[in-house]
Write an enzyme that holds these catalytic residues in place. Sequence first.
Site, short mmCIF file in Angstrom:
data_model
loop_
_atom_site.label_atom_id
_atom_site.label_comp_id
_atom_site.label_asym_id
_atom_site.label_seq_id
_atom_site.Cartn_x
_atom_site.Cartn_y
_atom_site.Cartn_z
CD GLU A 100 -2.68 1.37 2.47
OE1 GLU A 100 -3.29 2.45 2.67
OE2 GLU A 100 -2.75 0.40 3.24
CE LYS A 232 -5.07 -17.60 13.26
NZ LYS A 232 -4.52 -18.78 12.56
CG ASP A 307 -1.71 -16.61 11.84
OD1 ASP A 307 -2.14 -16.07 10.80
OD2 ASP A 307 -2.11 -17.72 12.24
CG HIS A 403 -3.74 7.92 -0.18
ND1 HIS A 403 -3.52 6.56 -0.17
CD2 HIS A 403 -3.99 8.26 1.11
CE1 HIS A 403 -3.63 6.10 1.07
NE2 HIS A 403 -3.92 7.11 1.86
#
Length: 408
Positions: A100, A232, A307, A403
């Site tokens: 990103e 999760k 993870d 951006h």
Amino acid sequence: MEREEIVKKLVSGELKFYQVEEVTATRKDAVEARRAAVEALTGVRLEAVGHYSYDAETVTKKNIENAIGAIQVPVGVAGPIRINGEYAKGNFYIPLATTEGALVASVNRGCSVCTLAGGVNTVVFQDEMTRAPVMTVSSLTQAKEIMDALKTPEVMAEIRAVVATTTRHGELLRVDPYVVGKSIFLRFAYDTKDAMGMNMVTIASEAVMNLLENKFPGTRHVTVSSNMCTDKKPAAINVTEGRGRTTVAEITIPKDIVASKLKATPERICYVHYRKNFLGSARAVSFGFNSHVANVVAAMYIACGQDPAHVVEGSNAITSAELTENGDLQFSVSMPSLPLGTVGGGTSVATQAECLNLLGVRGGGNPPGSNARKLAEIVASASLAGELSLIGAQASHDLARAHAKYGR
């Protein structure tokens, strides 16, 4: 067996992907043969996937199955950021693995502001990993019997003795029971030292459930993971009770630094934060009252061998912004559920191990658990830097321009 023959048998289905290591001289040979077979089966060239630096002999034993190569994620560095924590002390350079554009630049700006203001203060308030099996009972009377038994020192001593047979490092802290009809959900909380600990607590909890099933005839152990853990998945219990390393980072930034570095006033920062992170999140019924903590958690987790799916818990963060009596900006990020570790899992993969070395947290700490807590303080500090920079960009209306410059 020669590579050409292996590929032919894979393509025909005579040999399964998971069987390749059995017929090759090395695990690296197995990776190459499997990738060649996938190319033949799909007609897609995987040349870039075939370039990697990890040691196939070790990684394919414990980190990946049916390996064909690697996906490379660009890694940038932000910092230095000064941290004044119990475990993390000094200046740190933050590795961020992301695709990103503008993310690293934004965190880097936040790090600069934090360091100029004297550094981020951090505290790990709670350190425990949870696993919650579910069992069924014959009656509500038996459910009450089990609930009462779990409150006695004798039964808890039995349970801790069983846990000790499964791990040399983990320690059971407590058991929180929840009854739903004839189901009892037992949320075990463990100290896993420097490991993130999911494998450790799963094995230990399975052993405890076998003990309880034998101790209370008529009960049945249904599954070792009941979704009360909660692993999760978005869950309020992780926000209220915590999971992993519960960590808070805070800083007070003088108003002149806010003005010169963030191009906004402390009042404007607080105004945008209130409308966005509090009112906006409340209207959306979000568990995350923050701007983009998930961005930093995911980028650091990928870089440091964690993870990535645990970004679900890691993004359960509350950002706070308020004015001090003299008009400076007091800013904090509270992270109730940061599952992470510095041993086990992906922490031994070469590139991820280097990033942990960059932070000075690789391996087991002295005392045990200190490296993981240090990493938690660094993640929380980097998240604060990211929050500060993004809210500042929104307060000064620079977000779109940034951006356009970095993220195109």
